[in-house]
Enzyme design. Structure first.
Site, PDB file in Angstrom:
ATOM      1  N   SER A 135       0.494  14.711   7.513  1.00 25.68           N
ATOM      2  CA  SER A 135       0.278  13.454   6.805  1.00 25.68           C
ATOM      3  C   SER A 135      -1.200  13.094   6.931  1.00 25.68           C
ATOM      4  O   SER A 135      -1.707  12.897   8.032  1.00 25.68           O
ATOM      5  CB  SER A 135       1.148  12.365   7.442  1.00 25.68           C
ATOM      6  OG  SER A 135       0.801  11.095   6.957  1.00 25.68           O
ATOM      7  N   LYS A 161       0.980  15.740   2.770  1.00 27.83           N
ATOM      8  CA  LYS A 161       1.290  14.363   2.350  1.00 27.83           C
ATOM      9  C   LYS A 161      -0.005  13.575   2.403  1.00 27.83           C
ATOM     10  O   LYS A 161      -0.739  13.663   3.385  1.00 27.83           O
ATOM     11  CB  LYS A 161       2.332  13.777   3.298  1.00 27.83           C
ATOM     12  CG  LYS A 161       2.426  12.256   3.359  1.00 27.83           C
ATOM     13  CD  LYS A 161       3.673  11.832   4.116  1.00 27.83           C
ATOM     14  CE  LYS A 161       3.460  10.586   4.950  1.00 27.83           C
ATOM     15  NZ  LYS A 161       4.663  10.218   5.728  1.00 27.83           N
ATOM     16  N   LYS A 163      -1.773   9.696   1.865  1.00 19.02           N
ATOM     17  CA  LYS A 163      -1.512   8.269   1.757  1.00 19.02           C
ATOM     18  C   LYS A 163      -2.179   7.755   0.490  1.00 19.02           C
ATOM     19  O   LYS A 163      -3.300   8.175   0.151  1.00 19.02           O
ATOM     20  CB  LYS A 163      -2.106   7.545   2.968  1.00 19.02           C
ATOM     21  CG  LYS A 163      -1.439   7.934   4.281  1.00 19.02           C
ATOM     22  CD  LYS A 163      -0.050   7.331   4.389  1.00 19.02           C
ATOM     23  CE  LYS A 163       0.552   7.570   5.759  1.00 19.02           C
ATOM     24  NZ  LYS A 163       1.882   6.952   5.893  1.00 19.02           N
ATOM     25  N   ASP A 188       2.485   8.979   0.011  1.00 20.66           N
ATOM     26  CA  ASP A 188       3.164   7.906   0.749  1.00 20.66           C
ATOM     27  C   ASP A 188       2.384   6.608   0.535  1.00 20.66           C
ATOM     28  O   ASP A 188       1.204   6.518   0.885  1.00 20.66           O
ATOM     29  CB  ASP A 188       3.211   8.254   2.246  1.00 20.66           C
ATOM     30  CG  ASP A 188       3.993   7.229   3.074  1.00 20.66           C
ATOM     31  OD1 ASP A 188       4.482   6.228   2.501  1.00 20.66           O
ATOM     32  OD2 ASP A 188       4.113   7.434   4.302  1.00 20.66           O
ATOM     33  N   GLU A 213       6.836   8.554  -1.371  1.00 23.30           N
ATOM     34  CA  GLU A 213       7.456   7.881  -0.232  1.00 23.30           C
ATOM     35  C   GLU A 213       7.166   6.382  -0.246  1.00 23.30           C
ATOM     36  O   GLU A 213       6.015   5.972  -0.397  1.00 23.30           O
ATOM     37  CB  GLU A 213       6.923   8.534   1.055  1.00 23.30           C
ATOM     38  CG  GLU A 213       7.533   7.996   2.344  1.00 23.30           C
ATOM     39  CD  GLU A 213       6.991   8.730   3.581  1.00 23.30           C
ATOM     40  OE1 GLU A 213       6.409   9.827   3.451  1.00 23.30           O
ATOM     41  OE2 GLU A 213       7.153   8.185   4.683  1.00 23.30           O
ATOM     42  N   ASP A 238      11.279   5.319   3.562  1.00 23.53           N
ATOM     43  CA  ASP A 238      10.896   5.344   4.972  1.00 23.53           C
ATOM     44  C   ASP A 238      11.184   3.937   5.537  1.00 23.53           C
ATOM     45  O   ASP A 238      12.285   3.689   6.063  1.00 23.53           O
ATOM     46  CB  ASP A 238       9.395   5.718   5.071  1.00 23.53           C
ATOM     47  CG  ASP A 238       8.805   5.619   6.467  1.00 23.53           C
ATOM     48  OD1 ASP A 238       9.487   5.153   7.384  1.00 23.53           O
ATOM     49  OD2 ASP A 238       7.624   6.002   6.659  1.00 23.53           O
ATOM     50  N   LYS A 262      13.292   8.434  11.049  1.00 21.61           N
ATOM     51  CA  LYS A 262      12.530   8.250  12.282  1.00 21.61           C
ATOM     52  C   LYS A 262      13.472   7.588  13.271  1.00 21.61           C
ATOM     53  O   LYS A 262      14.039   6.532  12.965  1.00 21.61           O
ATOM     54  CB  LYS A 262      11.327   7.327  12.055  1.00 21.61           C
ATOM     55  CG  LYS A 262      10.273   7.879  11.099  1.00 21.61           C
ATOM     56  CD  LYS A 262       9.136   6.894  10.884  1.00 21.61           C
ATOM     57  CE  LYS A 262       8.108   7.459   9.905  1.00 21.61           C
ATOM     58  NZ  LYS A 262       7.090   6.476   9.503  1.00 21.61           N
ATOM     59  N   GLY A 290       7.047  10.703  11.207  1.00 21.15           N
ATOM     60  CA  GLY A 290       6.295  10.590  12.455  1.00 21.15           C
ATOM     61  C   GLY A 290       5.610   9.241  12.556  1.00 21.15           C
ATOM     62  O   GLY A 290       5.439   8.528  11.553  1.00 21.15           O
TER      63      GLY A 290
HETATM   64  O1  OSB Z   1       4.484   5.957   6.876  1.00 19.89           O
HETATM   65  O2  OSB Z   1       5.042   7.822   7.667  1.00 19.89           O
HETATM   66  C1  OSB Z   1       4.384   6.793   7.748  1.00 19.89           C
HETATM   67  C2  OSB Z   1       2.053   6.976  10.775  1.00 19.89           C
HETATM   68  C3  OSB Z   1       2.189   5.692  11.273  1.00 19.89           C
HETATM   69  C4  OSB Z   1       2.977   4.792  10.608  1.00 19.89           C
HETATM   70  C5  OSB Z   1       3.653   5.168   9.449  1.00 19.89           C
HETATM   71  C6  OSB Z   1       3.555   6.456   8.958  1.00 19.89           C
HETATM   72  C7  OSB Z   1       2.714   7.367   9.616  1.00 19.89           C
HETATM   73  C8  OSB Z   1       2.461   8.727   9.152  1.00 19.89           C
HETATM   74  C9  OSB Z   1       1.990   9.734  10.178  1.00 19.89           C
HETATM   75  O3  OSB Z   1       2.532   9.061   8.005  1.00 19.89           O
HETATM   76  C10 OSB Z   1       2.972  10.809  10.450  1.00 19.89           C
HETATM   77  C11 OSB Z   1       2.622  11.585  11.706  1.00 19.89           C
HETATM   78  O4  OSB Z   1       3.022  11.169  12.812  1.00 19.89           O
HETATM   79  O5  OSB Z   1       1.961  12.615  11.587  1.00 19.89           O
HETATM   80 MG    MG Z   2       5.912   6.677   5.514  1.00 16.47          MG
END
Ligand code: OSB
Ligand code: MG
Length: 368
Positions: A135, A161, A163, A188, A213, A238, A262, A290
């Site tokens: 991510s 992925k 953001k 995401d 996402e 999510d 999660k 994550g």
């Molecule tokens: O939206 O998935 C998410 C990290 C912190 C809070 C929300 C998210 C995330 C990530 C990181 O996308 C995923 C990772 O731990 O590598």
């Molecule tokens: Mg997410």
């Protein structure tokens, strides 16, 4: 099993690279490590909160309060026969899922050790290796982002992925696709859009994304269903899926075609498995999300992702992708083929480095 002692550690781990989402930019990750002492065994869990109430309402402070005043008194000096029994005892506490999950993970670790089996087996996992993706946060420029994608692809990650947020979306995806025509790619939004942005979603529909996402508000299943009717790209939820009931609602309404699981968000590994099973019955593929976990949280995520319906690569990356030094040994390593081996060792499957926890510790409390 009797809980003789619980220790909480508020730790702050500096990130190797800042992580920016539609809701915040962070340079360090705050969380709470839970260490539970049984009669002979010790278990570890991670409360995947952060210092801000932006991803979820839970923060280090709310979790510390609920753990200290409500959760720890329920388990301390009490006998527990099963993890299911823990879930029953925690049921009167509404919400605070991350706080509950951290304690449940630590107890799960102890129960696995008592049975002399790995965490993955204790949960019911079947995989020997799990597929992983990465991510990537919002960067200062598209050029930087392309560079980071290149870097992670070279390490073998099975999907990328990125953001997105308003102003950092269509054009960014267009440029990524220009450079990497056919990589498995997803975005995401962390709730940054509304149905008024339908034109943006229709444009994103042309880039062959694996999924989008959490595009809309965390508490709006109806709007997500509306959106999913209008676009081909699967919607993945999510933030919206904070319980088994929420997963059922989303499936019934058609709010998504994929779910990111999660454990912290749904109140623990047992609930995560229930959501997993429900999705399996309804042909909804899932993957393990994550929270930039330390090695402890990620080790639990690996165990969870060994369940059979985790059919898409998870957000579980190499320790070095997050932290210069992790708090477990050996650090988590992604193989060249984009997989992580599921540990066959008893319990968590990694040694926890207490000296590293102490190094990053801002506050510690022991009960008693
Ligand atoms: O939206 O998935 C998410 C990290 C912190 C809070 C929300 C998210 C995330 C990530 C990181 O996308 C995923 C990772 O731990 O590598
Ligand atoms: Mg997410």
């Amino acid at each position: 099993m009797k809980v003789n002692r619980v220790e909480l550690f508020h730790i702050r781990m500096p990130l190797v690279h800042y992580f920016e989402t539609s809701f915040e930019k962070t340079n360090a990750r705050d969380c709470i490590i839970v260490k539970i002492f049984g009669t002979n065994e010790v278990g570890y869990g991670e409360v995947v909160v952060s210092s801000t109430p932006f991803y979820s309402y839970e923060t280090v402070e709310t979790a510390w309060h609920v753990l200290k005043e409500f959760i720890i008194p329920i388990i301390l000096n009490h006998k527990l026969k099963t993890i299911e029994e823990l879930a029953e005892r925690l049921a009167p506490i509404r919400g605070h899922n991350m706080a509950k999950a951290g304690v449940e993970e630590a107890l799960f670790d102890i129960f696995a050790k008592l049975q002399d089996i790995p965490m993955s087996k204790a949960i019911g996992g079947t995989r020997e290796r799990i597929e992983v993706g990465v991510s990537i946060g919002i960067q200062d420029s598209v050029k930087h982002l392309i560079g980071r994608i290149e870097h992670f692809l070279a390490q073998g990650y099975r999907r990328i992925k990125v953001k997105i947020k308003p102003g950092w979306d269509i054009d960014v995806v267009k440029q990524i696709r220009k450079t990497f025509r056919s990589i498995p790619l997803m975005v995401d939004a962390n709730c940054a859009y509304t149905l008024e942005d339908m034109d943006i979603f229709k444009s994103l529909d042309d880039f062959d994304l694996m999924m989008i996402e959490q595009p809309l508000a965390y508490d709006d299943m109806v709007d997500h269903a509306e959106l999913q009717k209008e676009i081909r790209t699967p919607v993945c939820l999510d933030e919206s899926i904070n319980s088994f009931a929420a997963a059922r609602t989303a499936i019934e309404l058609g709010s998504c075609k994929i779910i990111n699981i999660k454990a912290g968000r749904v109140g623990g590994l047992l609930n995560a498995k229930k959501v997993h099973d429900l999705c399996r019955e309804n042909d909804i593929p899932v993957w393990c999300g994550g929270m930039l976990e330390t090695g402890i949280g990620r080790a639990h995520n690996i165990a969870l992702a060994s369940l059979p319906n985790f059919v898409l690569p998870g957000d579980i990356s190499d320790s070095r992708r997050y932290y210069e030094e992790d708090i477990i040994k050996p650090p988590i390593e992604v193989q060249k083929d984009g997989t992580i081996e599921v540990s066959k060792e008893v319990g968590l499957g990694f040694s926890v480095l207490d000296e590293m926890i102490n190094k990053f510790c801002l506050r510690k409390e022991s009960f008693p």
